[in-house]
Motif scaffolding. Structure first.
Motif, short mmCIF file in Angstrom:
data_model
loop_
_atom_site.label_atom_id
_atom_site.label_comp_id
_atom_site.label_asym_id
_atom_site.label_seq_id
_atom_site.Cartn_x
_atom_site.Cartn_y
_atom_site.Cartn_z
N SER A 1 5.45 -1.57 4.26
CA SER A 1 5.05 -2.83 3.61
C SER A 1 5.98 -3.96 4.03
O SER A 1 6.94 -3.76 4.80
N THR B 1 3.22 4.13 2.13
CA THR B 1 3.01 2.68 2.33
C THR B 1 4.25 1.88 1.96
O THR B 1 4.43 0.78 2.47
N LYS C 1 -1.34 6.25 -11.18
CA LYS C 1 -1.94 7.13 -10.18
C LYS C 1 -1.91 6.49 -8.80
O LYS C 1 -1.64 7.14 -7.80
N LYS C 2 -2.13 5.17 -8.78
CA LYS C 2 -2.14 4.45 -7.51
C LYS C 2 -0.74 4.39 -6.89
O LYS C 2 -0.59 4.53 -5.68
N SER C 3 0.29 4.21 -7.72
CA SER C 3 1.65 4.15 -7.18
C SER C 3 2.09 5.50 -6.62
O SER C 3 2.76 5.55 -5.60
N TYR D 1 0.05 7.69 -5.37
CA TYR D 1 -0.73 7.83 -4.15
C TYR D 1 -0.10 7.02 -3.02
O TYR D 1 -0.03 7.47 -1.88
N ASN D 2 0.41 5.83 -3.33
CA ASN D 2 1.06 4.99 -2.32
C ASN D 2 2.36 5.62 -1.83
O ASN D 2 2.70 5.53 -0.65
N LYS E 1 1.41 8.44 0.51
CA LYS E 1 0.92 7.91 1.78
C LYS E 1 2.05 7.30 2.60
O LYS E 1 1.96 7.22 3.83
#
Length: 105
Positions: A16, A12, A2-4, A6-7, A10
């Motif tokens: 990076s 990111t 889920k975090k990947s 979301y990244n 976004k």
């Protein structure tokens, strides 16, 4: 997981520390997409040109057949006799004689 996602949403991965690799890959994929689109447009253009030329060939072939049939009609003896009668010439009743030329020695 889920975090990947979301990244990615976004963005990111573009800012990076190892973003240079990502940018190179994105530019490469973009270049390939542009080449593919240009190739597709070129192929479509050629397909339209081929269809147009096939239509022209059909038109020219029908004109040729029409001209050939008119020529055959004009060349017929009855047609020639009719045209000559209009001009005041009549068909000879005396058959033509063959003229032989002897070679001089």
């Amino acid at each position: 997981m889920k975090k990947s996602i979301y990244n990615i949403l976004k963005g990111t991965f573009l800012v990076s520390d190892d973003a240079f690799k990502n940018w190179r890959f994105i530019l490469f994929v973009s270049f390939l997409a542009i080449v593919m689109i240009a190739s597709s447009h070129s192929a479509d253009k050629k397909v339209y040109e081929i269809a147009k030329m096939k239509e022209q060939v059909k038109e020219l072939r029908s004109e040729f057949v029409d001209g050939r049939s008119r020529l055959m009609k004009i060349k017929m003896e009855s047609s020639v006799v009719e045209i000559m009668n209009k001009k005041g010439l009549e068909v000879s009743v005396i058959p033509p004689k063959k003229i032989k030329v002897k070679a001089q020695e």
